[in-house]
Design an enzyme around this catalytic site. Structure first.
Site, PDB file in Angstrom:
ATOM      1  N   LYS A  54      -9.399  -2.004   0.713  1.00  0.00           N
ATOM      2  CA  LYS A  54      -8.761  -0.514   1.767  1.00  0.00           C
ATOM      3  C   LYS A  54      -9.793   0.043   0.994  1.00  0.00           C
ATOM      4  O   LYS A  54     -10.091   0.985   1.970  1.00  0.00           O
ATOM      5  CB  LYS A  54      -7.927  -0.668   2.067  1.00  0.00           C
ATOM      6  CG  LYS A  54      -6.608  -1.997   2.443  1.00  0.00           C
ATOM      7  CD  LYS A  54      -5.476  -2.657   2.157  1.00  0.00           C
ATOM      8  CE  LYS A  54      -4.351  -3.554   2.690  1.00  0.00           C
ATOM      9  NZ  LYS A  54      -3.349  -3.795   2.082  1.00  0.00           N
ATOM     10  N   GLN A  98       2.199  -0.559  -0.444  1.00  0.00           N
ATOM     11  CA  GLN A  98       0.773  -1.961  -0.699  1.00  0.00           C
ATOM     12  C   GLN A  98       2.436  -3.571  -0.904  1.00  0.00           C
ATOM     13  O   GLN A  98       3.193  -3.540  -2.181  1.00  0.00           O
ATOM     14  CB  GLN A  98       0.235  -2.714  -1.439  1.00  0.00           C
ATOM     15  CG  GLN A  98      -0.242  -4.131  -1.838  1.00  0.00           C
ATOM     16  CD  GLN A  98      -1.462  -4.624  -0.661  1.00  0.00           C
ATOM     17  OE1 GLN A  98      -2.191  -3.436  -0.123  1.00  0.00           O
ATOM     18  NE2 GLN A  98      -1.324  -5.345  -0.004  1.00  0.00           N
ATOM     19  N   ASP A 124       0.859   1.809   9.151  1.00  0.00           N
ATOM     20  CA  ASP A 124       1.020  -0.125   8.678  1.00  0.00           C
ATOM     21  C   ASP A 124       2.007  -0.364   9.395  1.00  0.00           C
ATOM     22  O   ASP A 124       2.336  -1.179  10.522  1.00  0.00           O
ATOM     23  CB  ASP A 124       1.638  -0.830   7.184  1.00  0.00           C
ATOM     24  CG  ASP A 124       0.599  -1.108   6.125  1.00  0.00           C
ATOM     25  OD1 ASP A 124       0.178  -2.121   7.000  1.00  0.00           O
ATOM     26  OD2 ASP A 124       1.408  -1.413   5.654  1.00  0.00           O
TER      27      ASP A 124
END
Ligand code: NDP
Length: 310
Positions: A54, A98, A124
């Site tokens: 990422k 994460q 997200d």
């Protein structure tokens, strides 16, 4: 039949290149580059790889990417304090924590941490406010993996309106939002899960079948209507050579990969499905790159929205 390959790498590259002029415009207006902040807690090897990917993709696309690392021994309060700091930082546009967080933090901590992220920075799309907006069809930020799948299907001219779509998996991250996004594109959607009766028959009804299960090569040819489009979200590491050979065959390049690297990957869809499906996403090179591209797009969208830009 050999299924048409739905190339996630090329589609992700196209999405990322479309972001470039928007990033330039944001930079000109705001005097800074949109910034994604990633919080990595602990030392899970797979998470390290995901975060590295990422970070690289974000920097290559011209975004600022900042990684915040906390030790596996970090307390819940330390994780929450880090999120609060990012919420308050005016130069931070997107926050990604994460997953998974270390087990030692307890079962409920992920929900607690995701709920503590400023919804305007929730790239997200895990915050209940953003999930609610998604359900109502007015999301500013949509979850990365399912929206990446929709982008892929639309750009590859796979029809959705009026089509039967079956999603196997009902997780908050993939299955449920995937079903919602398909429904919003006028597909007739069935969601299947571990308690679904006669799963293969349900799956065989699909014009578009999405597998998000987390079980290696679970979807075999008898799950697939001939000519259907099959999207394989699964990413499953195979740890033994025998497993690789039994799925891909002894002559497969995947066996060579295993011999070289000591591991190989398979999706939730068995490779034999390529003989039945009309179109199929590969693993790797399918949904994975799209997830990252949509994360970068969400960061830009969040930055634009925070600046009051459309
Ligand atoms: P979860 O484990 O959270 O959910 C799995 C879902 O599959 C559950 O709803 C479960 O049903 C269902 N399921 C499990 N076993 C069966 C079965 N035997 N029959 C029918 N349904 C079953 O996984 P995620 O949704 O987070 O991830 C799914 C896969 O996608 C994983 O391989 C993951 O690594 C991958 N992934 C890939 C991404 C990418 O970018 N390509 C991004 C995110 C995930 P139930 O609810 O009844 O338990």
């Amino acid at each position: 039949m050999t299924a048409r390959k739905l190339d996630g790498v090329a589609t992700a590259a196209a999405i990322r290149s479309e972001l470039l002029p928007r990033i330039d415009a944001f930079k000109a207006a705001a005097g800074r580059v949109p910034a994604l902040h990633i919080l990595l807690v602990g030392d899970d090897p797979a998470s390290q790889v995901y975060v590295r990917n990422k970070e690289k993709a974000g920097r290559d696309t011209g975004l600022t990417v900042v990684i915040h690392r906390l030790a596996a021994t970090a307390s819940r309060d330390e994780v929450l304090a880090q999120v609060r700091e990012l919420n308050d930082d005016p130069g931070c546009d997107g926050i990604l924590v994460q997953s998974p967080l270390p087990h030692a933090l307890g079962k409920t901590v992920e929900q607690l941490v995701f709920d503590s992220i400023d919804p305007a920075k929730d790239v997200d799309c895990f915050h209940p406010e953003n999930v609610g907006k998604l359900v109502q069809g007015r999301a500013v930020l949509a979850p990365c993996t399912p929206s990446g799948v929709i982008e892929l299907l639309q750009r590859q001219q796979v029809p959705l309106a009026g089509q039967r779509a079956v999603v196997i998996g009902r997780s908050e991250i993939v299955g449920k939002p995937m079903a919602l996004l398909l429904l919003q594109r006028d597909a007739t959607v069935t969601v299947c899960h571990s308690k679904t009766a006669d799963l293969a028959a349900r799956a065989r009804e699909a014009d578009v079948l999405v597998a998000a299960i987390g079980r290696p090569a679970f979807v075999t040819r008898d799950f697939v209507k001939p000519g259907a489009t099959v999207v394989d979200v699964g990413i499953n590491p195979l740890k033994t050579r025998e497993a690789v050979v039994s799925i891909f065959g002894a002559e497969s390049a995947r066996v060579t990969t295993f011999d070289t690297k000591g591991s190989a990957m398979v999706g939730d869809v068995h490779p034999e499905v390529a003989e039945v499906a009309g179109a199929l996403t590969p693993v790797p090179g399918g949904v994975g790159p799209l997830t990252i591209a949509m994360l970068l797009r969400n960061t830009l969208v969040a930055a634009e929205a925070r600046q009051g830009r459309p």
